[in-house]
Design an enzyme around this catalytic site. Structure first.
Site, PDB file in Angstrom:
ATOM      1  N   THR A   1     -57.170 -42.138 -11.833  1.00  0.00           N
ATOM      2  CA  THR A   1     -57.054 -42.590 -10.441  1.00  0.00           C
ATOM      3  C   THR A   1     -55.575 -42.525 -10.018  1.00  0.00           C
ATOM      4  O   THR A   1     -54.685 -42.324 -10.839  1.00  0.00           O
ATOM      5  CB  THR A   1     -57.543 -44.046 -10.298  1.00  0.00           C
ATOM      6  OG1 THR A   1     -56.581 -44.910 -10.899  1.00  0.00           O
ATOM      7  CG2 THR A   1     -58.906 -44.259 -10.926  1.00  0.00           C
TER       8      THR A   1
ATOM      9  N   ASP B   1     -56.833 -55.458  -9.015  1.00  0.00           N
ATOM     10  CA  ASP B   1     -55.686 -56.366  -8.968  1.00  0.00           C
ATOM     11  C   ASP B   1     -55.944 -57.445 -10.026  1.00  0.00           C
ATOM     12  O   ASP B   1     -57.019 -58.042 -10.033  1.00  0.00           O
ATOM     13  CB  ASP B   1     -55.572 -57.003  -7.576  1.00  0.00           C
ATOM     14  CG  ASP B   1     -55.472 -55.930  -6.492  1.00  0.00           C
ATOM     15  OD1 ASP B   1     -54.727 -54.961  -6.701  1.00  0.00           O
ATOM     16  OD2 ASP B   1     -56.165 -56.048  -5.455  1.00  0.00           O
TER      17      ASP B   1
ATOM     18  N   LYS C   1     -52.447 -65.405 -11.198  1.00  0.00           N
ATOM     19  CA  LYS C   1     -52.277 -66.858 -11.069  1.00  0.00           C
ATOM     20  C   LYS C   1     -53.587 -67.563 -11.387  1.00  0.00           C
ATOM     21  O   LYS C   1     -54.657 -67.138 -10.963  1.00  0.00           O
ATOM     22  CB  LYS C   1     -51.842 -67.213  -9.639  1.00  0.00           C
ATOM     23  CG  LYS C   1     -50.434 -66.786  -9.360  1.00  0.00           C
ATOM     24  CD  LYS C   1     -49.761 -67.724  -8.364  1.00  0.00           C
ATOM     25  CE  LYS C   1     -48.319 -67.381  -8.190  1.00  0.00           C
ATOM     26  NZ  LYS C   1     -48.036 -66.517  -7.060  1.00  0.00           N
TER      27      LYS C   1
ATOM     28  N   GLU D   1     -68.352 -47.623  -7.708  1.00  0.00           N
ATOM     29  CA  GLU D   1     -66.957 -47.830  -8.118  1.00  0.00           C
ATOM     30  C   GLU D   1     -66.407 -48.950  -7.232  1.00  0.00           C
ATOM     31  O   GLU D   1     -66.356 -48.805  -6.003  1.00  0.00           O
ATOM     32  CB  GLU D   1     -66.108 -46.550  -7.934  1.00  0.00           C
ATOM     33  CG  GLU D   1     -64.665 -46.771  -8.385  1.00  0.00           C
ATOM     34  CD  GLU D   1     -63.706 -45.609  -8.073  1.00  0.00           C
ATOM     35  OE1 GLU D   1     -64.100 -44.661  -7.365  1.00  0.00           O
ATOM     36  OE2 GLU D   1     -62.551 -45.693  -8.529  1.00  0.00           O
TER      37      GLU D   1
ATOM     38  N   ASP E   1     -54.516 -51.272 -16.474  1.00  0.00           N
ATOM     39  CA  ASP E   1     -53.194 -51.204 -17.106  1.00  0.00           C
ATOM     40  C   ASP E   1     -52.826 -52.574 -17.653  1.00  0.00           C
ATOM     41  O   ASP E   1     -51.877 -52.695 -18.414  1.00  0.00           O
ATOM     42  CB  ASP E   1     -52.150 -50.815 -16.050  1.00  0.00           C
ATOM     43  CG  ASP E   1     -52.146 -51.834 -14.921  1.00  0.00           C
ATOM     44  OD1 ASP E   1     -53.219 -51.992 -14.284  1.00  0.00           O
ATOM     45  OD2 ASP E   1     -51.124 -52.489 -14.679  1.00  0.00           O
TER      46      ASP E   1
ATOM     47  N   ASP F   1     -64.452 -50.468  -1.114  1.00  0.00           N
ATOM     48  CA  ASP F   1     -63.097 -51.031  -1.006  1.00  0.00           C
ATOM     49  C   ASP F   1     -62.962 -51.618   0.391  1.00  0.00           C
ATOM     50  O   ASP F   1     -63.686 -51.240   1.307  1.00  0.00           O
ATOM     51  CB  ASP F   1     -62.034 -49.944  -1.222  1.00  0.00           C
ATOM     52  CG  ASP F   1     -60.699 -50.534  -1.700  1.00  0.00           C
ATOM     53  OD1 ASP F   1     -60.298 -50.225  -2.847  1.00  0.00           O
ATOM     54  OD2 ASP F   1     -60.056 -51.287  -0.948  1.00  0.00           O
TER      55      ASP F   1
HETATM   56  C1  LIG Z   1     -54.784 -51.701  -7.504  1.00  0.00           C
HETATM   57  S1  LIG Z   1     -55.854 -50.972  -6.363  1.00  0.00           S
HETATM   58  C2  LIG Z   1     -56.714 -49.753  -7.345  1.00  0.00           C
HETATM   59  C3  LIG Z   1     -57.320 -48.659  -6.507  1.00  0.00           C
HETATM   60  C4  LIG Z   1     -57.992 -47.522  -7.306  1.00  0.00           C
HETATM   61  N1  LIG Z   1     -59.132 -48.002  -8.032  1.00  0.00           N
HETATM   62  C5  LIG Z   1     -57.016 -46.856  -8.229  1.00  0.00           C
HETATM   63  O1  LIG Z   1     -57.122 -47.075  -9.456  1.00  0.00           O
HETATM   64  O2  LIG Z   1     -56.166 -46.110  -7.744  1.00  0.00           O
HETATM   65  C6  LIG Z   1     -57.105 -52.226  -6.167  1.00  0.00           C
HETATM   66  C7  LIG Z   1     -58.049 -51.946  -5.019  1.00  0.00           C
HETATM   67  O3  LIG Z   1     -59.061 -52.931  -4.999  1.00  0.00           O
HETATM   68  C8  LIG Z   1     -59.326 -53.292  -3.654  1.00  0.00           C
HETATM   69  N2  LIG Z   1     -59.893 -54.661  -3.661  1.00  0.00           N
HETATM   70  C9  LIG Z   1     -59.408 -55.733  -4.327  1.00  0.00           C
HETATM   71  N3  LIG Z   1     -60.206 -56.806  -4.136  1.00  0.00           N
HETATM   72  C10 LIG Z   1     -61.214 -56.394  -3.323  1.00  0.00           C
HETATM   73  C11 LIG Z   1     -62.360 -57.044  -2.759  1.00  0.00           C
HETATM   74  N4  LIG Z   1     -62.618 -58.327  -3.002  1.00  0.00           N
HETATM   75  N5  LIG Z   1     -63.169 -56.301  -1.982  1.00  0.00           N
HETATM   76  C12 LIG Z   1     -62.909 -54.991  -1.729  1.00  0.00           C
HETATM   77  N6  LIG Z   1     -61.846 -54.326  -2.219  1.00  0.00           N
HETATM   78  C13 LIG Z   1     -61.008 -55.019  -3.018  1.00  0.00           C
HETATM   79  C14 LIG Z   1     -57.989 -53.175  -2.955  1.00  0.00           C
HETATM   80  O4  LIG Z   1     -58.126 -52.983  -1.563  1.00  0.00           O
HETATM   81  C15 LIG Z   1     -57.370 -51.963  -3.664  1.00  0.00           C
HETATM   82  O5  LIG Z   1     -57.637 -50.744  -2.995  1.00  0.00           O
END
Ligand SMILES: C[S@@+](CC[C@H](N)C(=O)[O-])C[C@H]1O[C@@H](n2cnc3c(N)ncnc32)[C@H](O)[C@@H]1O
Length: 235
Positions: A201, A125, A129, A51, A161, A76
């Site tokens: 999640t 995320d 941009k 994941e 989303d 993460d």
């Molecule tokens: C919007 S959160 C979603 C977290 C979880 N999957 C949820 O749905 O609740 C996006 C997660 O991706 C992680 N993340 C984004 N880019 C990353 C990267 N290049 N390497 C590791 N983690 C990353 C962020 O730290 C964050 O915890």
């Protein structure tokens, strides 16, 4: 850093099957467990599912409960979120769960060819941009990294989303002629007999309370196929 966060960081380091290697152990190098996770960490030869951007790891632990003869790892960069998943795994005795705190950008330092069965990308995320598109976890740059570690034709699942991210991913799948397994712009309106898509999640629950529809796409990544960024004729 707040006291609570600090305490979680400390505890994270002491939890079993939580890995937080320093950069010097992985930058342009192979981590010592590359190709050995199943045998050395899980003590079996079951398929290993990742994941990516796991946050609190709801998919990692949720899938692990449903599939005890598979292994699951959440990746993460944020340790305080991961702590929740690692504590859940410990408290419930989920031996088929591990967490890896790192940037996903370094994924090829950690896993060997064919080591991974499937990949879940849960609410990444969107990197809206234009100049940040390369950083999208379901974008071509990252998919080519995943291709190196996924078994041939292994599935990639994306839940989001963000409708634009969903549509861009769908376009990229079609542009590259990747086998599309299924997709929906409103996953909870579908009559699918599959319990995995309904795991929710932390972020997903927030979006649902705001009435936002959840998009889902599942496709396969053939090992021999380089994924290209979508280009339009006018570009
Ligand atoms: C919007 S959160 C979603 C977290 C979880 N999957 C949820 O749905 O609740 C996006 C997660 O991706 C992680 N993340 C984004 N880019 C990353 C990267 N290049 N390497 C590791 N983690 C990353 C962020 O730290 C964050 O915890």
């Amino acid at each position: 850093m707040g006291k609570k966060k600090l305490a979680r960081f400390r505890e994270l380091g002491s939890l079993e099957k939580v890995f937080q290697p320093p950069l010097e152990e992985i930058f342009q190098k192979n981590y010592h467990l590359k190709g050995r996770w199943k045998k050395e960490v899980f003590g079996n030869d079951y398929p290993l599912v990742l994941e990516l951007g796991c946050g609190k790891g709801e998919y990692t632990t949720g899938l692990a409960r449903k599939y005890p003869t598979m292994n699951f790892m959440g990746l993460d960069i944020k340790g305080a979120r991961m702590w929740t998943g690692a504590r859940t795994a410990r408290d419930e005795g989920l031996g088929n769960v591990a967490f890896l705190r790192t940037r996903i950008d370094f994924i090829n330092s950690f896993f060997a060819r064919d080591e991974i069965e499937e990949i879940w990308i849960t609410f990444p995320d969107p990197q809206e941009k234009r100049r940040r598109m390369k950083k999208r976890l379901p974008g071509a740059l990252f998919l080519n990294k995943y291709r190196e570690i996924l078994k041939d034709g292994g599935k990639v699942h994306l839940k989001t989303d963000n409708r634009e991210l969903y549509l861009d991913t769908l376009e990229m799948v079609r542009y590259n002629d990747l086998p599309l397994v299924r997709h929906s712009d409103d996953v909870y309106s579908e009559d699918w007999e599959d319990e995995t898509v309904s795991i929710q999640t932390y972020y997903e629950k927030i979006f649902l309370t705001e009435g936002i529809k959840i998009n889902y796409i599942c496709f396969r990544l053939p090992a021999g196929k380089k994924i290209k960024e979508v280009t339009h004729e006018s570009e």
